[in-house]
Scaffold this active site. Structure first.
Site, PDB file in Angstrom:
ATOM      1  N   ILE A  89       0.867  -1.194   0.000  1.00 44.49           N
ATOM      2  CA  ILE A  89       0.000   0.000   0.000  1.00 44.49           C
ATOM      3  C   ILE A  89       0.900   1.239   0.000  1.00 44.49           C
ATOM      4  O   ILE A  89       1.764   1.365   0.862  1.00 44.49           O
ATOM      5  CB  ILE A  89      -0.892   0.039   1.272  1.00 44.49           C
ATOM      6  N   HIS A  90       0.734   2.111  -1.001  1.00 41.30           N
ATOM      7  CA  HIS A  90       1.566   3.320  -1.010  1.00 41.30           C
ATOM      8  C   HIS A  90       0.900   4.540  -1.632  1.00 41.30           C
ATOM      9  O   HIS A  90       1.464   5.618  -1.630  1.00 41.30           O
ATOM     10  CB  HIS A  90       2.876   3.044  -1.758  1.00 41.30           C
ATOM     11  N   ARG A  91      -0.315   4.386  -2.201  1.00 36.03           N
ATOM     12  CA  ARG A  91      -0.913   5.532  -2.914  1.00 36.03           C
ATOM     13  C   ARG A  91      -1.218   6.667  -1.952  1.00 36.03           C
ATOM     14  O   ARG A  91      -1.694   6.432  -0.834  1.00 36.03           O
ATOM     15  CB  ARG A  91      -2.229   5.140  -3.583  1.00 36.03           C
ATOM     16  N   ARG A 104       7.326   5.964   1.135  1.00 31.74           N
ATOM     17  CA  ARG A 104       6.253   6.941   1.405  1.00 31.74           C
ATOM     18  C   ARG A 104       5.386   6.478   2.574  1.00 31.74           C
ATOM     19  O   ARG A 104       5.058   7.247   3.478  1.00 31.74           O
ATOM     20  CB  ARG A 104       5.376   7.115   0.150  1.00 31.74           C
ATOM     21  N   ASP A 140      -2.764  -1.523  -3.478  1.00 33.27           N
ATOM     22  CA  ASP A 140      -3.346  -0.414  -4.232  1.00 33.27           C
ATOM     23  C   ASP A 140      -2.523  -0.125  -5.484  1.00 33.27           C
ATOM     24  O   ASP A 140      -2.640   0.921  -6.097  1.00 33.27           O
ATOM     25  CB  ASP A 140      -3.494   0.851  -3.355  1.00 33.27           C
TER      26      ASP A 140
END
Ligand code: UD1
Length: 365
Positions: free
Chosen positions: A205-207, A238, A282
């Site tokens: 998950i990084h968005r 991130r 994501d």
């Protein structure tokens, strides 16, 4: 001799040029150059991919680093313009939808250098995603548009693209996967983490929409906490920063059966994917890769630019909804979750060759 620059910048770009490099090597009449913008620069996010994918060292590294969209795009444009003026390419290849893709396309076209875009036509119709703007603008600028799945053809037609320049070639990410399948098959990366094959959940998950606000990141953690399997999460820089910033470090540490890992090299990650029970993600390209391995892919997004993998593969949009997540996990446990189809296994064949054949014909015109 004609000259071509392939531009890479961020992690998902590196895999996309591997089949192109392989095909370009078979064309001695074309001199090829790689320009790395440096959008991603950590060893784990960049160098290790070059090593694993057997890519040659880039001829130019612009070293732009991180920053806001304006600063990053601007620095790439300044550096890439200089590289183009020195190398004087006859064509520039850009891939995907990251900031490096749009920055390089704009520079090239303003210097009257034709642009070929690989992974053209994808649309999420969500303009809050920076990638959606990058995709649309890059497609407007491109002279050759190489589309990965049928939805891309419809999108470009609807937008009034000159369809004579548009070529449906298939998903290059899945061609790369197949190039490295012998290595992936032999990797058993889960063992290193003490996990059992087919019994764990992989997470990526990084968005910005999932990690940049405390509330969204907390909802993602709710889903992770509700996952009834051992979990492994190779965490993007991130996401790490945001976990620390929002004070979630202890909450993460308290999740049972949870392994926090650094970003994984390409074949290690795909081995983890091949061995998992399901993936929560994501990411864009992971939807195709999970479908290839017939692994349920629960996508923490409200939309996808890759509807092909929802229809023919294993990708299902759950947003950050705990109830949709639990419903999907129920299907996985009951064995009724949709399986992947042959269409997925076929969409990654001869993609690089098709792209390079069209480019070679274009350069010989
Ligand atoms: C970028 C792409 C996204 C892609 C993702 C894959 C854009 C708009 N987004 O998002 O489409 O899915 O890459 O990884 O181009 N950082 C490091 N080390 C690095 C790279 C980044 O510490 O090597 C940190 C920096 O704090 C940076 C942040 O991660 O500010 C985000 O990096 P950035 O390249 O801006 O965007 P991604 O979120 O990685």
């Amino acid at each position: 001799m004609k000259k071509i620059i392939s531009v890479v910048g961020a992690r998902p770009n590196f895999m996309k040029i591997a089949p192109l490099e392989r095909e370009l090597k078979r064309r001695p009449e074309i001199e090829k150059f790689i320009v790395h913008t440096g959008q991603h620069y950590d060893k784990d996010m960049s160098d290790v991919f070059f090593e694993q994918l057997g890519l040659p060292k880039p001829e130019r590294s612009l070293g732009v680093g991180s920053g806001g969209h304006g600063a990053m795009t601007g620095r790439i444009m300044i550096g890439f313009e200089k590289a183009c003026l020195e190398i004087k390419p006859d064509l520039v290849i850009v891939v995907g939808d990251v900031n490096s893709t749009i920055a390089a396309s704009l520079v090239a076209r303003k210097l009257f250098i034709p642009v070929a875009h690989v992974e053209s036509g994808l649309r999420s119709f969500d303009e809050t995603m920076p990638e959606e703007l990058n995709r649309r603008l890059t497609d407007c600028l491109s002279n050759l548009l190489f589309v990965s799945e049928p939805s891309g053809m419809l999108n470009l037609e609807r937008e009034g693209a000159d369809m004579g320049r548009v070529h449906l070639v298939g998903d290059i990410m899945l061609e790369t996967l197949q190039m490295f399948l012998p290595v992936i098959n032999g990797a058993t990366a889960w063992k290193k983490f003490g996990l059992e094959v087919d019994e764990y959940c992989l997470i990526t998950i990084h968005r910005p929409s999932n990690v940049d606000t405390r509330e969204a990141l907390s909802e993602v953690l709710d889903i992770i906490e509700a996952t009834p399997f051992p979990k492994i999460f190779p965490i993007h820089p991130r996401t790490i920063k945001k976990i620390e910033e929002f004070g979630f470090t202890e909450r993460i540490a308290a999740i049972p059966d949870f392994i926090q890992a650094p970003p994984q090299p390409y074949t290690n990650f795909l081995s983890l994917l091949q061995g998992c029970k399901l993936i929560i993600s994501d990411s864009g390209s992971v939807q195709g890769e999970a479908s290839f391995f017939d692994k349920p892919c629960l996508v923490c997004r409200e939309n996808t630019e890759r509807p092909f993998y929802q229809e023919y593969g294993t990708s299902k949009l759950i947003g950050r909804s705990l109830s949709l997540f639990e419903k999907a996990v129920g299907e996985i446990q009951a064995g009724s979750y949709p399986r992947s189809t042959n269409e997925v296994r076929e969409i990654g064949s001869h993609v690089g060759r098709r792209v390079v054949d069209v480019i070679a014909a274009f350069l010989n015109q």
